[in-house]
Design an enzyme around this catalytic site. Structure first.
Site, short mmCIF file in Angstrom:
data_model
loop_
_atom_site.label_atom_id
_atom_site.label_comp_id
_atom_site.label_asym_id
_atom_site.label_seq_id
_atom_site.Cartn_x
_atom_site.Cartn_y
_atom_site.Cartn_z
N GLU A 1 0.85 -1.20 0.00
CA GLU A 1 0.00 0.00 0.00
C GLU A 1 0.88 1.24 0.00
O GLU A 1 1.95 1.26 0.63
CB GLU A 1 -0.92 -0.01 1.22
CG GLU A 1 -2.05 1.00 1.16
CD GLU A 1 -3.11 0.74 2.24
OE1 GLU A 1 -3.81 -0.29 2.16
OE2 GLU A 1 -3.22 1.57 3.16
N ASP B 1 0.26 5.32 0.67
CA ASP B 1 -0.81 6.16 1.23
C ASP B 1 -0.49 7.64 1.30
O ASP B 1 0.59 8.04 1.76
CB ASP B 1 -1.10 5.74 2.68
CG ASP B 1 -1.64 4.35 2.83
OD1 ASP B 1 -2.09 3.78 1.83
OD2 ASP B 1 -1.63 3.82 3.96
N GLU C 1 -2.62 10.43 3.44
CA GLU C 1 -3.74 10.63 4.36
C GLU C 1 -3.70 12.07 4.86
O GLU C 1 -2.71 12.51 5.43
CB GLU C 1 -3.66 9.65 5.53
CG GLU C 1 -3.92 8.21 5.13
CD GLU C 1 -3.86 7.25 6.30
OE1 GLU C 1 -4.78 6.44 6.46
OE2 GLU C 1 -2.87 7.32 7.07
N THR D 1 2.00 10.29 5.22
CA THR D 1 2.25 9.28 4.19
C THR D 1 2.70 7.99 4.87
O THR D 1 3.25 8.01 5.96
CB THR D 1 3.33 9.73 3.19
OG1 THR D 1 4.54 10.05 3.90
CG2 THR D 1 2.85 10.95 2.42
N GLU E 1 5.26 5.69 8.92
CA GLU E 1 4.59 6.98 8.76
C GLU E 1 5.57 8.14 8.75
O GLU E 1 6.56 8.15 9.49
CB GLU E 1 3.58 7.21 9.89
CG GLU E 1 2.47 6.18 9.97
CD GLU E 1 2.79 5.03 10.91
OE1 GLU E 1 3.98 4.87 11.28
OE2 GLU E 1 1.85 4.31 11.29
N SER F 1 -10.65 8.95 16.36
CA SER F 1 -10.00 8.24 17.47
C SER F 1 -8.49 8.49 17.48
O SER F 1 -7.83 8.21 18.48
CB SER F 1 -10.26 6.73 17.36
OG SER F 1 -9.69 6.21 16.17
N ARG G 1 9.85 4.69 19.84
CA ARG G 1 8.84 3.79 19.28
C ARG G 1 9.43 2.43 18.91
O ARG G 1 8.82 1.40 19.14
CB ARG G 1 8.23 4.44 18.03
CG ARG G 1 7.22 3.58 17.29
CD ARG G 1 6.75 4.30 16.03
NE ARG G 1 5.77 3.54 15.29
CZ ARG G 1 5.26 3.92 14.12
NH1 ARG G 1 5.65 5.06 13.57
NH2 ARG G 1 4.37 3.17 13.50
#
Length: 294
Positions: free
Chosen positions: A106, A108, A110, A124, A135, A199, A280
């Protein structure tokens, strides 16, 4: 309009031809009714009589979306989009390519809605073999709700380039030979949607959708699909030819001008890069983070 923005637009127009050199491979008609089908909530999808512009609506009843009738393996996809105006907190406009497989690929765009007066965030992401967590986020340097702007993906054997008005904002390089997953075998369809993401979308979910500000509308037009239609044989799309211009060596990396603009975006507009998020990933960043981008 600021002098800086005018200059960015001018440079964007100058470098447009860097990626667009062949029109023989353009397979789109420009008519949404012919190239795309409504994938979600037909009552919330509006198309002009000539098929040239399509709008998606989000309200308390439903979001909406559409998808291409064909799938593609490599090429360049351009779409002009005008985003949800005003108080759009919690809304997400997505423009993306997806293979819809269990271990999907995918690519993306967004667009994360905002509180009135705050800048829009463009997120992205890249999925490869079912893995994401890649991301990146930038603030757009213009108001994307006032006019249509062009959002593009160049996807070839060498790299994925995300562009805004022809300015490269993100690169994802093919390092499959070094063990990094890269979308290179699965054909993907082109999709767009408008949905409730309150959310997480705006300030980590702190700002919810204010339904009294709705319905929320995003519009799409002037798309171009310059890509290899999937016919079941990846060799056809992976070959270098006059039609598959995107696989030529000159598109294996950015030009020096494009690199300068890419660095400008990252220096002045980037707000999150997964490759800098040691917390992270517990100080074990993905392998591609230590490899060259071009």
């Amino acid at each position: 309009m600021s002098t800086t923005f005018k200059f960015v637009v001018f440079i964007g127009l100058l470098i447009t031809n860097t990626f667009q050199v062949s029109f023989s491979s353009v397979i789109s008609t420009g008519d949404f009714n012919k190239d795309f089908s409504v994938a979600w909530s037909p009552s919330h999808v509006y198309t002009t009589a000539n098929g040239r512009t399509r709008s998606l609506k989000l309200d308390q009843e439903s979001g909406s979306g559409f998808a291409s009738n064909q799938m593609f393996l490599f090429g360049q996809i351009d779409m002009q989009i005008k985003l949800v105006p005003g108080h759009s907190a919690g809304t997400v406009v997505a423009f993306y390519l997806s293979s819809d497989q269990p271990k999907r690929d995918e690519i993306d765009f967004e667009f994360l809605g905002n509180v009135s007066g705050q800048p829009y965030i463009l997120q992205t992401n890249v999925y490869a073999d079912g893995n994401d967590d890649r991301e990146e986020r930038i603030y757009l340097w213009f108001d994307p709700t006032k006019n249509f702007h062009t959002y593009s993906v160049l996807w070839n054997l060498h790299q994925i380039v995300f562009m805004v008005d022809w300015i490269p904002i993100r690169l994802y390089r093919n390092h499959a030979d070094k063990g990094v997953a890269y979308p290179r075998w699965q054909p993907m369809s082109i999709k767009a949607s408008l949905w409730n993401g309150d959310s997480w979308a705006t300030r980590g979910g702190k700002d919810k959708i204010d339904w009294s500000k709705g319905p929320f509308i995003a519009s799409f037009r002037n798309y171009k699909i310059d890509a290899c239609p999937w016919n079941g044989n990846p060799r056809f799309c992976r070959a270098e030819s006059s039609t598959n211009w995107w696989n030529k060596e000159r598109y294996s990396t950015l030009t020096s001008t494009q690199r300068r603009w890419f660095k400008w975006v990252r220096l002045h507009h980037m707000i999150y890069d997964y490759c800098q998020d040691n917390k992270r990933f517990q100080n074990n960043l993905p392998k591609e983070c230590s490899l060259p981008k071009y």
